[in-house]
Scaffold this active site. Sequence first.
Site, short mmCIF file in Angstrom:
data_model
loop_
_atom_site.label_atom_id
_atom_site.label_comp_id
_atom_site.label_asym_id
_atom_site.label_seq_id
_atom_site.Cartn_x
_atom_site.Cartn_y
_atom_site.Cartn_z
N PRO A 9 2.06 -6.65 -6.55
CA PRO A 9 3.22 -7.52 -5.63
C PRO A 9 3.15 -7.40 -4.57
CG PRO A 9 4.26 -5.46 -6.98
CD PRO A 9 2.90 -5.57 -7.59
N ASN A 10 3.26 -8.33 -4.00
CA ASN A 10 3.21 -8.47 -2.24
C ASN A 10 1.99 -8.60 -1.68
OD1 ASN A 10 6.22 -8.48 -2.12
ND2 ASN A 10 6.26 -6.65 -2.53
N ARG A 17 1.89 -10.45 7.19
CA ARG A 17 3.09 -9.92 7.45
C ARG A 17 2.54 -8.36 7.54
NH1 ARG A 17 5.12 -13.98 6.76
NH2 ARG A 17 6.94 -14.70 5.46
N TYR A 22 -0.79 -2.80 6.97
CA TYR A 22 -1.72 -3.27 5.95
C TYR A 22 -2.91 -4.11 6.48
CZ TYR A 22 1.99 -1.62 2.85
OH TYR A 22 2.87 -1.02 2.11
N ASN A 78 -5.10 -2.24 -7.18
CA ASN A 78 -4.10 -1.91 -6.20
C ASN A 78 -2.99 -2.45 -7.03
OD1 ASN A 78 -2.47 -1.64 -4.35
ND2 ASN A 78 -3.65 -2.50 -2.66
N ALA A 81 3.54 -1.60 -5.43
CA ALA A 81 4.56 -0.71 -5.80
C ALA A 81 4.82 -0.43 -7.19
CB ALA A 81 5.83 -1.50 -5.25
N HIS A 84 3.89 3.22 -8.41
CA HIS A 84 4.91 4.29 -8.43
C HIS A 84 5.97 4.19 -9.38
CE1 HIS A 84 2.69 4.60 -4.81
NE2 HIS A 84 3.32 3.63 -4.21
N ASP A 91 0.26 2.17 -19.56
CA ASP A 91 0.41 2.12 -21.16
C ASP A 91 -0.75 0.79 -21.29
OD1 ASP A 91 1.87 4.06 -21.49
OD2 ASP A 91 3.77 2.73 -22.46
N GLU A 102 -7.99 3.25 -9.10
CA GLU A 102 -6.78 3.17 -8.38
C GLU A 102 -7.12 2.95 -6.90
OE1 GLU A 102 -3.43 5.58 -9.05
OE2 GLU A 102 -2.83 5.52 -7.10
N HIS A 104 -5.79 1.87 -2.73
CA HIS A 104 -4.67 1.57 -1.95
C HIS A 104 -5.25 1.33 -0.38
CE1 HIS A 104 -1.95 2.49 -4.59
NE2 HIS A 104 -2.31 3.76 -5.01
N LEU A 105 -4.52 0.35 0.28
CA LEU A 105 -5.19 0.07 1.59
C LEU A 105 -4.46 1.32 2.38
CD1 LEU A 105 -3.84 -3.49 1.50
CD2 LEU A 105 -6.16 -2.98 2.38
N SER A 106 -3.32 1.70 2.42
CA SER A 106 -2.60 2.69 3.08
C SER A 106 -2.86 4.24 2.38
CB SER A 106 -1.28 2.46 3.12
OG SER A 106 -0.54 2.44 2.08
N ARG A 111 2.71 8.75 3.49
CA ARG A 111 3.78 8.05 3.65
C ARG A 111 5.17 8.58 2.82
NH1 ARG A 111 2.30 1.69 2.25
NH2 ARG A 111 4.42 1.86 3.25
N ARG A 115 6.25 7.27 -2.74
CA ARG A 115 4.77 6.93 -2.76
C ARG A 115 3.69 7.93 -3.35
NH1 ARG A 115 5.44 1.65 -0.91
NH2 ARG A 115 7.00 1.68 1.00
O1 CA2 Z 1 -1.37 0.84 0.39
C1 CA2 Z 1 -1.37 0.14 -0.70
O2 CA2 Z 1 -2.22 -0.58 -0.95
C2 CA2 Z 1 -0.16 0.18 -1.53
O3 CA2 Z 1 -0.21 -0.34 -2.65
C3 CA2 Z 1 0.63 -1.23 -0.84
C4 CA2 Z 1 1.99 -1.35 -1.46
C5 CA2 Z 1 2.72 -0.14 -1.56
O4 CA2 Z 1 4.06 -0.18 -2.23
C6 CA2 Z 1 2.23 0.93 -2.22
O5 CA2 Z 1 2.83 2.03 -1.91
C7 CA2 Z 1 0.67 1.27 -1.37
C8 CA2 Z 1 2.72 -2.51 -0.75
C9 CA2 Z 1 2.00 -3.80 -0.86
C10 CA2 Z 1 2.75 -4.70 0.25
O6 CA2 Z 1 2.03 -5.62 0.73
C11 CA2 Z 1 2.41 -6.29 1.80
C12 CA2 Z 1 1.27 -6.95 2.50
C13 CA2 Z 1 1.37 -7.66 3.84
C14 CA2 Z 1 2.75 -7.57 4.01
C15 CA2 Z 1 3.93 -6.73 3.62
C16 CA2 Z 1 3.56 -6.35 2.20
#
Ligand code: CA2
Length: 154
Positions: A9-10, A17, A22, A78, A81, A84, A91, A102, A104-106, A111, A115
Amino acid sequence: MHLLLLNGPNLNLLGQREPGLYGATSLAAIEADLVARAAALGAELTCFQSNHEGALLDRIHATQAALPGARVEGILINAGAYTHTSVALRDALLAVAIPFVELHLSNVHAREPFRHHSFLADKAVGVVSGFGPASYRLALEGLLAHLGALADGS
Ligand code: CA2
């Protein structure tokens, strides 16, 4: 060698954004780069993103279909959210028994505490977190190294 890249998601908002958190690279650009890198390393990569948990589960289940090209040898994920929160994603990955990395960008450990826990990490081949778009490349290399080692029997 067929691989699957899953984004949760997102992540479709990448580059549009919160670039400070990110990065400024779009998901389409990350996917195109990874498909090319995978091809250069002898692998075919399919990409899928969804904002819906069930759609991600269905895509994981689809790797078991008796269709040409359905099966994949490894998954890069990736889960955003859902990393977590989702026992269902854990499963599904365990049910298909396909090795996964697995990513993650961040750096999720730098954080918020919520997370720091992942429902996937203890079942993953490995976890890459904190390198921005390079996390995808590092995860691909790690997954291919793992699958190559499995094929060699080492
Ligand atoms: O760091 C990552 O890749 C995360 O998977 C990103 C998730 C976050 O919930 C994880 O804890 C770490 C959030 C993705 C949100 O993506 C966006 C991208 C651009 C603008 C806003 C949100």
